[in-house]
Design a protein around this motif. Structure first.
Motif, PDB file in Angstrom:
ATOM      1  N   ARG A  69       0.832  -1.205   0.000  1.00 44.66           N
ATOM      2  CA  ARG A  69       0.000   0.000   0.000  1.00 44.66           C
ATOM      3  C   ARG A  69       0.867   1.255   0.000  1.00 44.66           C
ATOM      4  N   THR A  70       1.950   1.212   0.781  1.00 39.92           N
ATOM      5  CA  THR A  70       2.878   2.342   0.837  1.00 39.92           C
ATOM      6  C   THR A  70       3.473   2.630  -0.533  1.00 39.92           C
ATOM      7  N   ILE A  71       3.972   1.593  -1.187  1.00 42.69           N
ATOM      8  CA  ILE A  71       4.625   1.743  -2.483  1.00 42.69           C
ATOM      9  C   ILE A  71       3.636   2.242  -3.524  1.00 42.69           C
ATOM     10  N   GLN A  72       2.459   1.635  -3.557  1.00 45.74           N
ATOM     11  CA  GLN A  72       1.464   2.038  -4.556  1.00 45.74           C
ATOM     12  C   GLN A  72       1.066   3.491  -4.381  1.00 45.74           C
ATOM     13  N   ALA A  73       0.856   3.911  -3.146  1.00 45.24           N
ATOM     14  CA  ALA A  73       0.430   5.294  -2.894  1.00 45.24           C
ATOM     15  C   ALA A  73       1.535   6.292  -3.202  1.00 45.24           C
ATOM     16  N   SER A  74       2.761   5.977  -2.779  1.00 46.38           N
ATOM     17  CA  SER A  74       3.868   6.905  -3.012  1.00 46.38           C
ATOM     18  C   SER A  74       4.115   7.082  -4.507  1.00 46.38           C
ATOM     19  N   LEU A  75       4.019   6.001  -5.267  1.00 48.26           N
ATOM     20  CA  LEU A  75       4.219   6.101  -6.715  1.00 48.26           C
ATOM     21  C   LEU A  75       3.023   6.758  -7.398  1.00 48.26           C
TER      22      LEU A  75
ATOM     23  N   THR B  90      -2.514  -0.129  -9.885  1.00 44.71           N
ATOM     24  CA  THR B  90      -3.351  -0.298  -8.703  1.00 44.71           C
ATOM     25  C   THR B  90      -2.641  -1.163  -7.666  1.00 44.71           C
ATOM     26  N   VAL B  91      -3.221  -1.247  -6.468  1.00 45.88           N
ATOM     27  CA  VAL B  91      -2.671  -2.109  -5.427  1.00 45.88           C
ATOM     28  C   VAL B  91      -2.601  -3.552  -5.922  1.00 45.88           C
TER      29      VAL B  91
ATOM     30  N   GLN C 267      -2.325  -4.601  -9.010  1.00 46.85           N
ATOM     31  CA  GLN C 267      -1.271  -4.731 -10.010  1.00 46.85           C
ATOM     32  C   GLN C 267       0.112  -4.695  -9.372  1.00 46.85           C
ATOM     33  N   VAL C 268       0.295  -3.831  -8.370  1.00 48.31           N
ATOM     34  CA  VAL C 268       1.573  -3.781  -7.659  1.00 48.31           C
ATOM     35  C   VAL C 268       1.843  -5.124  -6.995  1.00 48.31           C
ATOM     36  N   THR C 269       0.813  -5.700  -6.375  1.00 48.46           N
ATOM     37  CA  THR C 269       0.956  -7.016  -5.749  1.00 48.46           C
ATOM     38  C   THR C 269       1.384  -8.058  -6.769  1.00 48.46           C
ATOM     39  N   ALA C 270       0.736  -8.030  -7.945  1.00 50.57           N
ATOM     40  CA  ALA C 270       1.061  -9.001  -8.997  1.00 50.57           C
ATOM     41  C   ALA C 270       2.502  -8.836  -9.478  1.00 50.57           C
ATOM     42  N   VAL C 271       2.951  -7.593  -9.637  1.00 50.42           N
ATOM     43  CA  VAL C 271       4.339  -7.340 -10.064  1.00 50.42           C
ATOM     44  C   VAL C 271       5.310  -7.952  -9.071  1.00 50.42           C
TER      45      VAL C 271
ATOM     46  N   GLY D 288       0.972  -3.042 -18.090  1.00 51.86           N
ATOM     47  CA  GLY D 288       1.323  -1.711 -17.608  1.00 51.86           C
ATOM     48  C   GLY D 288       2.552  -1.204 -18.322  1.00 51.86           C
ATOM     49  N   LEU D 289       2.819   0.077 -18.176  1.00 49.17           N
ATOM     50  CA  LEU D 289       3.992   0.656 -18.809  1.00 49.17           C
ATOM     51  C   LEU D 289       5.262   0.082 -18.173  1.00 49.17           C
ATOM     52  N   PRO D 290       6.268  -0.262 -18.974  1.00 48.67           N
ATOM     53  CA  PRO D 290       7.514  -0.813 -18.419  1.00 48.67           C
ATOM     54  C   PRO D 290       8.125   0.084 -17.344  1.00 48.67           C
ATOM     55  N   ARG D 291       8.052   1.399 -17.537  1.00 54.57           N
ATOM     56  CA  ARG D 291       8.616   2.307 -16.539  1.00 54.57           C
ATOM     57  C   ARG D 291       7.880   2.183 -15.207  1.00 54.57           C
ATOM     58  N   GLU D 292       6.559   2.073 -15.255  1.00 56.12           N
ATOM     59  CA  GLU D 292       5.785   1.976 -14.028  1.00 56.12           C
ATOM     60  C   GLU D 292       6.090   0.670 -13.297  1.00 56.12           C
TER      61      GLU D 292
END
Length: 345
Positions: A50-56, A64-65, A67-71, A79-83
């Motif tokens: 949650r911290t990482i997703q919100a800060s980014l 999204t949270v 998608q971040v979890t899946a990564v 998603g964009l390679p940069r993201e």
């Protein structure tokens, strides 16, 4: 006393917020135990995501949270390679927090290098050109000249090392001063938030997992307004008050999410420590989730020898009644998996 003193005031509001945050922190600590030992692996990971997703997201990352979890689980994400790279970098940086000292300039540069790896050419180096801070394409602040960055950061880090100001306040003051100096060509916002978390976690380890960034994300316009007001006043006080309110809101959220009824149940860390598990046994006991194969458990510790791992780590955990095999009558089955011992067994 440090030679440089950032301009800010300890107002009655600041004192009241520090007291209230400390009270909430006491409640949270009572539920979780000393330090972060009472935080389950799921809670630590969930809050960190949650911290990482919100800060980014504050920096316009659209993931999204979920998608971040899946990564972070190694799954493919549209998603964009940069993201996606930003997520991986941020997770690596936050995981490195216990290894860094807040006042160490080399650690600060190393953190920026990790956070911005593959995203900017000068990751891990002070900026060498002028930079402005924009909101909706409008210049709101011209940062100090690049020639002054190293000196200004040295002064700020020296103040942080020697200051006797309460860590809650010092972390907010540092956050503001860091954003004002804008020492890097890019990534200053996420670095400022990362370093405030480091300062707080050095004081209280559990605060490494306090998702205050989610509060900032939900109050993004107020966050920038507080930065702007502090810039115009040449005084960090208004930003300090805003950040303390954000910290309080985050603390209240995690306290509500951690019922007191759960505090009587010892954490896995507490159980493992009482049983005097080895470091590897404790790591597996804390991190095992659902049903996991021997290979998946070995990956947690980067172990290669199956026989030694089974004999030294898995079998003792089974013998102690902490872990069980899903196919107990065929210990070496290719379909064998392991899980926490079920209480009703």
């Amino acid at each position: 006393m440090p030679s440089y003193q950032p301009p800010f005031k300890i107002t009655p509001s600041v004192l009241a917020l520090v007291a209230e945050i400390s009270e909430q922190l006491g409640r949270w600590s009572a539920n979780l135990g000393e330090g972060d030992e009472g935080l389950s692996p799921q809670l630590r990971r969930g809050n960190r995501i949650r911290t990482i997703q919100a800060s980014l997201a504050i920096e316009h990352n659209s993931l999204t949270v979920e998608q971040v979890t899946a990564v972070l689980e190694g799954k493919r994400v549209l998603g964009l390679p940069r993201e996606i790279q930003e997520v991986r970098n941020a997770f690596a940086a936050y995981e490195q927090l216990p290894q860094w000292q807040p006042h160490n300039p080399n650690h600060l540069l190393a953190a920026h290098g990790l956070l911005m790896q593959g995203l900017v050419d000068d990751a891990g180096r002070w900026r060498h050109s002028g930079v402005g801070i924009y909101q909706e394409q409008q210049l709101v602040l011209m940062a100090p000249p690049a020639s002054q960055v190293q000196r200004l950061m040295a002064d700020l880090l020296a103040w942080l090392k020697q200051s006797t100001v309460h860590p809650l306040v010092a972390s907010c003051v540092f956050h503001y001063e860091f954003e004002f100096i804008h020492p890097f060509s890019d990534g200053n916002g996420r670095m400022g938030r990362l370093w405030q978390t480091l300062i707080l976690s050095t004081w209280k380890p559990a605060l490494a997992y306090l998702p205050v960034e989610t509060v900032i994300r939900n109050q993004q316009s107020e966050y920038y307004a507080a930065l702007s007001a502090a810039d115009q006043a040449s005084d960090a006080t208004e930003f300090v008050e805003f950040m303390l309110q954000a910290l309080l809101a985050a603390m209240q959220e995690v306290v509500l999410a951690t019922p007191e009824s759960e505090s009587s149940a010892p954490s896995r860390h507490q159980v493992g420590t009482k049983l005097k598990l080895s470091a590897d046994q404790l790591a597996v006991f804390e991190q095992i989730e659902g049903e996991m194969s021997l290979v998946e458990l070995m990956a947690l510790l980067n172990r290669k020898d199956r026989t030694k791992f089974r004999q030294q780590v898995v079998t003792p955990l089974i013998d102690l009644g902490l872990v069980e095999a899903t196919i107990p009558d065929k210990p070496t089955s290719s379909r064998q998996k392991y899980r926490l011992k079920r209480e009703d067994d």
